[in-house]
Design a protein around this motif. Sequence first.
Motif, mmCIF file in Angstrom:
data_model
loop_
_atom_site.group_PDB
_atom_site.id
_atom_site.type_symbol
_atom_site.label_atom_id
_atom_site.label_comp_id
_atom_site.label_asym_id
_atom_site.label_seq_id
_atom_site.Cartn_x
_atom_site.Cartn_y
_atom_site.Cartn_z
ATOM 1 N N ALA A 89 -18.657 26.552 56.272
ATOM 2 C CA ALA A 89 -19.290 27.794 55.842
ATOM 3 C C ALA A 89 -20.294 27.467 54.748
ATOM 4 O O ALA A 89 -20.032 26.668 53.850
ATOM 5 N N HIS A 90 -21.475 28.066 54.832
ATOM 6 C CA HIS A 90 -22.549 27.847 53.864
ATOM 7 C C HIS A 90 -23.080 29.209 53.415
ATOM 8 O O HIS A 90 -23.429 30.037 54.253
ATOM 9 N N ALA A 91 -23.107 29.447 52.109
ATOM 10 C CA ALA A 91 -23.589 30.724 51.579
ATOM 11 C C ALA A 91 -25.103 30.816 51.760
ATOM 12 O O ALA A 91 -25.828 29.866 51.492
ATOM 13 N N ILE A 92 -25.569 31.970 52.208
ATOM 14 C CA ILE A 92 -26.988 32.219 52.433
ATOM 15 C C ILE A 92 -27.454 33.286 51.436
ATOM 16 O O ILE A 92 -26.920 34.402 51.409
ATOM 17 N N ALA A 93 -28.444 32.942 50.625
ATOM 18 C CA ALA A 93 -28.976 33.891 49.642
ATOM 19 C C ALA A 93 -29.725 35.017 50.346
ATOM 20 O O ALA A 93 -30.359 34.802 51.380
ATOM 21 N N THR A 94 -29.649 36.200 49.793
ATOM 22 C CA THR A 94 -30.366 37.347 50.356
ATOM 23 C C THR A 94 -31.601 37.687 49.532
ATOM 24 O O THR A 94 -32.241 38.694 49.779
ATOM 25 N N GLY A 95 -31.925 36.860 48.571
ATOM 26 C CA GLY A 95 -33.092 37.076 47.715
ATOM 27 C C GLY A 95 -32.847 36.423 46.372
ATOM 28 O O GLY A 95 -31.915 35.635 46.209
ATOM 29 N N GLU A 96 -33.695 36.739 45.434
ATOM 30 C CA GLU A 96 -33.528 36.217 44.085
ATOM 31 C C GLU A 96 -33.983 37.268 43.087
ATOM 32 O O GLU A 96 -34.670 38.222 43.447
ATOM 33 N N VAL A 97 -33.563 37.098 41.859
ATOM 34 C CA VAL A 97 -33.952 38.026 40.802
ATOM 35 C C VAL A 97 -34.642 37.206 39.713
ATOM 36 O O VAL A 97 -34.188 36.116 39.365
ATOM 37 N N SER A 98 -35.756 37.709 39.222
ATOM 38 C CA SER A 98 -36.537 36.986 38.219
ATOM 39 C C SER A 98 -36.073 37.339 36.806
ATOM 40 O O SER A 98 -35.357 38.323 36.591
ATOM 41 N N LEU A 99 -36.516 36.541 35.861
ATOM 42 C CA LEU A 99 -36.222 36.812 34.459
ATOM 43 C C LEU A 99 -36.829 38.152 34.042
ATOM 44 O O LEU A 99 -36.213 38.918 33.301
ATOM 45 N N GLU A 100 -38.011 38.444 34.550
ATOM 46 C CA GLU A 100 -38.663 39.726 34.246
ATOM 47 C C GLU A 100 -37.822 40.899 34.754
ATOM 48 O O GLU A 100 -37.673 41.909 34.078
ATOM 49 N N ARG A 101 -37.286 40.755 35.954
ATOM 50 C CA ARG A 101 -36.443 41.807 36.539
ATOM 51 C C ARG A 101 -35.171 41.992 35.714
ATOM 52 O O ARG A 101 -34.741 43.110 35.465
ATOM 53 N N LEU A 102 -34.568 40.886 35.285
ATOM 54 C CA LEU A 102 -33.379 40.988 34.441
ATOM 55 C C LEU A 102 -33.699 41.709 33.131
ATOM 56 O O LEU A 102 -32.916 42.540 32.667
ATOM 57 N N ALA A 103 -34.855 41.401 32.544
ATOM 58 C CA ALA A 103 -35.268 42.081 31.307
ATOM 59 C C ALA A 103 -35.415 43.582 31.560
ATOM 60 O O ALA A 103 -34.986 44.409 30.740
ATOM 61 N N TYR A 104 -35.999 43.941 32.699
ATOM 62 C CA TYR A 104 -36.153 45.348 33.059
ATOM 63 C C TYR A 104 -34.786 46.026 33.216
ATOM 64 O O TYR A 104 -34.560 47.120 32.691
ATOM 65 N N LEU A 105 -33.880 45.367 33.923
ATOM 66 C CA LEU A 105 -32.555 45.946 34.137
ATOM 67 C C LEU A 105 -31.806 46.131 32.822
ATOM 68 O O LEU A 105 -31.193 47.179 32.591
ATOM 69 N N VAL A 106 -31.860 45.117 31.952
ATOM 70 C CA VAL A 106 -31.186 45.211 30.658
ATOM 71 C C VAL A 106 -31.791 46.341 29.831
ATOM 72 O O VAL A 106 -31.070 47.124 29.201
ATOM 73 N N SER A 107 -33.111 46.458 29.849
ATOM 74 C CA SER A 107 -33.767 47.496 29.046
ATOM 75 C C SER A 107 -33.368 48.900 29.499
ATOM 76 O O SER A 107 -33.364 49.828 28.690
ATOM 77 N N ASN A 108 -33.027 49.054 30.762
ATOM 78 C CA ASN A 108 -32.597 50.365 31.267
ATOM 79 C C ASN A 108 -31.141 50.663 30.955
ATOM 80 O O ASN A 108 -30.676 51.775 31.194
ATOM 81 N N GLN A 109 -30.419 49.686 30.429
ATOM 82 C CA GLN A 109 -29.012 49.881 30.099
ATOM 83 C C GLN A 109 -28.784 50.007 28.601
ATOM 84 O O GLN A 109 -27.644 50.124 28.162
ATOM 85 N N CYS A 110 -29.855 49.943 27.822
ATOM 86 C CA CYS A 110 -29.718 50.047 26.378
ATOM 87 C C CYS A 110 -30.991 50.651 25.790
ATOM 88 O O CYS A 110 -31.871 51.079 26.524
ATOM 89 N N THR A 111 -31.082 50.669 24.499
ATOM 90 C CA THR A 111 -32.235 51.289 23.836
ATOM 91 C C THR A 111 -33.355 50.302 23.533
ATOM 92 O O THR A 111 -34.354 50.677 22.930
ATOM 93 N N VAL A 112 -33.221 49.054 23.970
ATOM 94 C CA VAL A 112 -34.230 48.034 23.708
ATOM 95 C C VAL A 112 -35.294 48.089 24.801
ATOM 96 O O VAL A 112 -34.990 48.255 25.978
#
Length: 127
Positions: free
Chosen positions: A23-46
Amino acid sequence: MINIKAIPRGNPQDVNAPAKFYAHAIATGEVSLERLAYLVSNQCTVRESDCYAVLLAMMHNVADELSQGRIVDMGVLGRFQVGVRSEGLDAAADVSTAAVRSAHLNFRPGKRLRKTLATLEYKLIDG
Protein backbone atom coordinates in the motif's frame (compact mmCIF):
# COMPACT_ATOMS: atom_id res chain seq x y z
CA MET A 1 -9.46 10.12 4.13
CA ILE A 2 -6.10 8.89 2.87
CA ASN A 3 -6.03 7.48 -0.67
CA ILE A 4 -3.83 4.44 -1.17
CA LYS A 5 -2.92 2.32 -4.17
CA ALA A 6 -0.99 -0.90 -4.70
CA ILE A 7 2.64 -0.44 -5.73
CA PRO A 8 4.85 -3.41 -6.78
CA ARG A 9 8.31 -3.61 -5.23
CA GLY A 10 10.98 -6.17 -5.93
CA ASN A 11 13.17 -7.78 -3.30
CA PRO A 12 16.64 -6.16 -3.59
CA GLN A 13 18.19 -9.20 -1.84
CA ASP A 14 16.62 -11.62 -4.31
CA VAL A 15 16.16 -10.06 -7.75
CA ASN A 16 14.58 -13.28 -9.06
CA ALA A 17 11.80 -13.27 -6.45
CA PRO A 18 8.42 -12.07 -7.68
CA ALA A 19 7.50 -8.52 -6.75
CA LYS A 20 5.18 -8.00 -3.81
CA PHE A 21 2.54 -5.30 -3.67
CA TYR A 22 2.49 -2.69 -0.92
CA ALA A 23 0.00 0.00 0.00
CA HIS A 24 1.30 3.46 -0.95
CA ALA A 25 -0.29 6.72 0.25
CA ILE A 26 -1.31 9.06 -2.58
CA ALA A 27 -1.43 12.80 -1.86
CA THR A 28 -4.57 14.65 -2.91
CA GLY A 29 -2.84 18.03 -3.07
CA GLU A 30 -0.65 20.26 -0.98
CA VAL A 31 -1.03 23.31 1.22
CA SER A 32 1.36 26.26 1.03
CA LEU A 33 2.82 28.33 3.83
CA GLU A 34 0.72 31.25 2.60
CA ARG A 35 -2.44 29.14 2.86
CA LEU A 36 -1.53 28.06 6.38
CA ALA A 37 -1.02 31.73 7.34
CA TYR A 38 -4.46 32.51 5.91
CA LEU A 39 -6.10 29.64 7.80
CA VAL A 40 -4.43 30.61 11.08
CA SER A 41 -5.42 34.25 10.64
CA ASN A 42 -9.07 33.20 10.30
CA GLN A 43 -8.90 31.32 13.60
CA CYS A 44 -7.56 34.19 15.69
CA THR A 45 -7.28 37.96 15.81
CA VAL A 46 -3.88 38.11 14.07
CA ARG A 47 -3.75 39.36 10.48
CA GLU A 48 -2.71 37.03 7.66
CA SER A 49 0.48 38.99 6.91
CA ASP A 50 1.51 38.79 10.57
CA CYS A 51 0.92 35.01 10.64
CA TYR A 52 2.96 34.60 7.46
CA ALA A 53 5.82 36.67 8.90
CA VAL A 54 5.84 34.59 12.09
CA LEU A 55 5.81 31.31 10.14
CA LEU A 56 8.69 32.49 7.93
CA ALA A 57 10.69 33.61 10.97
CA MET A 58 10.02 30.29 12.68
CA MET A 59 11.13 28.38 9.58
CA HIS A 60 14.37 30.42 9.44
CA ASN A 61 15.08 29.80 13.12
CA VAL A 62 14.28 26.07 12.92
CA ALA A 63 16.73 25.74 10.01
CA ASP A 64 19.37 27.68 11.94
CA GLU A 65 18.98 25.55 15.08
CA LEU A 66 19.09 22.33 13.06
CA SER A 67 22.29 23.50 11.34
CA GLN A 68 23.81 23.91 14.80
CA GLY A 69 23.08 20.23 15.52
CA ARG A 70 20.21 20.85 17.91
CA ILE A 71 16.94 18.95 18.17
CA VAL A 72 14.08 21.39 17.61
CA ASP A 73 11.20 20.64 19.96
CA MET A 74 7.98 22.17 18.62
CA GLY A 75 5.90 21.08 21.61
CA VAL A 76 2.65 19.38 20.65
CA LEU A 77 3.65 19.42 16.98
CA GLY A 78 6.72 17.23 17.48
CA ARG A 79 10.49 17.25 17.23
CA PHE A 80 12.84 17.75 14.28
CA GLN A 81 16.40 16.42 14.13
CA VAL A 82 19.04 16.10 11.42
CA GLY A 83 20.06 12.58 10.40
CA VAL A 84 22.79 11.52 7.97
CA ARG A 85 23.37 8.73 5.48
CA SER A 86 26.93 7.50 5.10
CA GLU A 87 29.08 4.87 3.48
CA GLY A 88 29.55 1.65 5.43
CA LEU A 89 33.19 1.28 6.44
CA ASP A 90 35.06 -1.66 7.97
CA ALA A 91 36.40 0.09 11.07
CA ALA A 92 35.21 2.92 13.29
CA ALA A 93 38.60 4.60 12.82
CA ASP A 94 37.87 4.84 9.07
CA VAL A 95 34.74 6.95 9.59
CA SER A 96 35.20 10.64 8.84
CA THR A 97 33.09 13.52 7.59
CA ALA A 98 33.94 12.39 4.04
CA ALA A 99 31.82 9.25 4.62
CA VAL A 100 28.63 11.34 4.88
CA ARG A 101 26.66 11.06 1.64
CA SER A 102 23.62 13.15 2.53
CA ALA A 103 21.58 14.66 5.31
CA HIS A 104 17.86 14.25 5.92
CA LEU A 105 15.32 15.48 8.42
CA ASN A 106 13.85 13.17 11.06
CA PHE A 107 10.47 14.16 12.47
CA ARG A 108 8.93 12.58 15.54
CA PRO A 109 5.32 13.71 15.88
CA GLY A 110 3.87 14.79 19.20
CA LYS A 111 1.13 12.82 20.97
CA ARG A 112 -1.73 14.60 19.23
CA LEU A 113 -0.34 13.94 15.75
CA ARG A 114 0.46 10.32 16.65
CA LYS A 115 -3.16 9.94 17.76
CA THR A 116 -4.30 11.40 14.43
CA LEU A 117 -2.14 8.87 12.58
CA ALA A 118 -3.69 6.02 14.59
CA THR A 119 -7.23 7.04 13.61
CA LEU A 120 -6.81 7.69 9.87
CA GLU A 121 -9.28 6.19 7.42
CA TYR A 122 -8.16 4.83 4.06
CA LYS A 123 -9.65 4.47 0.58
CA LEU A 124 -8.16 2.21 -2.11
CA ILE A 125 -7.96 3.89 -5.52
CA ASP A 126 -7.12 2.44 -8.94
CA GLY A 127 -3.81 2.73 -10.51
